[in-house]
Design an enzyme around this catalytic site. Sequence first.
Site, PDB file in Angstrom:
ATOM      1  N   CYS A   1     -17.085 -15.595  -9.398  1.00 37.73           N
ATOM      2  CA  CYS A   1     -17.353 -14.735  -8.232  1.00 37.73           C
ATOM      3  C   CYS A   1     -17.384 -13.264  -8.636  1.00 37.73           C
ATOM      4  O   CYS A   1     -17.529 -12.387  -7.790  1.00 37.73           O
ATOM      5  CB  CYS A   1     -16.313 -14.967  -7.136  1.00 37.73           C
TER       6      CYS A   1
ATOM      7  N   CYS B   1     -14.907 -17.218  -3.146  1.00 36.49           N
ATOM      8  CA  CYS B   1     -15.216 -17.903  -4.405  1.00 36.49           C
ATOM      9  C   CYS B   1     -15.214 -19.416  -4.214  1.00 36.49           C
ATOM     10  O   CYS B   1     -14.343 -19.974  -3.563  1.00 36.49           O
ATOM     11  CB  CYS B   1     -14.201 -17.526  -5.478  1.00 36.49           C
TER      12      CYS B   1
ATOM     13  N   CYS C   1     -12.404 -13.360 -12.243  1.00 37.58           N
ATOM     14  CA  CYS C   1     -13.110 -14.639 -12.282  1.00 37.58           C
ATOM     15  C   CYS C   1     -14.576 -14.392 -12.627  1.00 37.58           C
ATOM     16  O   CYS C   1     -15.208 -13.485 -12.078  1.00 37.58           O
ATOM     17  CB  CYS C   1     -12.993 -15.287 -10.908  1.00 37.58           C
TER      18      CYS C   1
ATOM     19  N   CYS D   1      -9.769 -13.973  -7.733  1.00 33.37           N
ATOM     20  CA  CYS D   1     -11.061 -14.254  -7.091  1.00 33.37           C
ATOM     21  C   CYS D   1     -11.217 -13.525  -5.772  1.00 33.37           C
ATOM     22  O   CYS D   1     -10.253 -13.072  -5.173  1.00 33.37           O
ATOM     23  CB  CYS D   1     -11.160 -15.748  -6.789  1.00 33.37           C
TER      24      CYS D   1
HETATM   25 ZN   LIG Z   1     -13.761 -16.697  -8.428  1.00 34.21          ZN
END
Ligand SMILES: [Zn+2]
Length: 167
Positions: free
Chosen positions: A72, A42, A69, A38
Amino acid sequence: MKSNTQFSFELMWDAVVKCDKRYDGKFFYAVKTTGIFCRPSCKSKTPKYNNICFFENAADAIQQGSRPCKRCQSELSIVTFDPQQDIVEESINYLKQHYRETITLNSLAFKIGVSPYYLSRIFKEKLGVTPHKYLESIRIHRTQQLLLNTVHNSTEICFQVGLCSAK
Ligand SMILES: [Zn+2]
């Protein structure tokens, strides 16, 4: 704890806990248990301290087997993140909005938050011209538009676009 980036582990941990947007793009964190990486900002649940690891960039995280991810969109930064490009784009936006005003290399660099020397150098690298030349070309372009589309005489236009200043 080992850190593979320019920042200390504690600083990055703190940034992750606070979802600190200022560190986006400067490092990434992955969670060992989920294998997902991330951006610092995030909003997903903060991992356990012992399960987190850090990467300098998204490509490194992927190479180590982490998956981006979805929340994000940490993988997008692989292609889009270029700090120099960011600075140049920010400068161009500023110049386009403020071209009527008196802008010097120093004042522009101050607005963007970098040194005048650095700004001038990356501008030349990315665009092949200095910020001053670029500003001039915005003004000239604007002048041409005004000449084509308005009833102002050229001196008025000259002042309007900042090519002539009453120094
Ligand atoms: Zn994330």
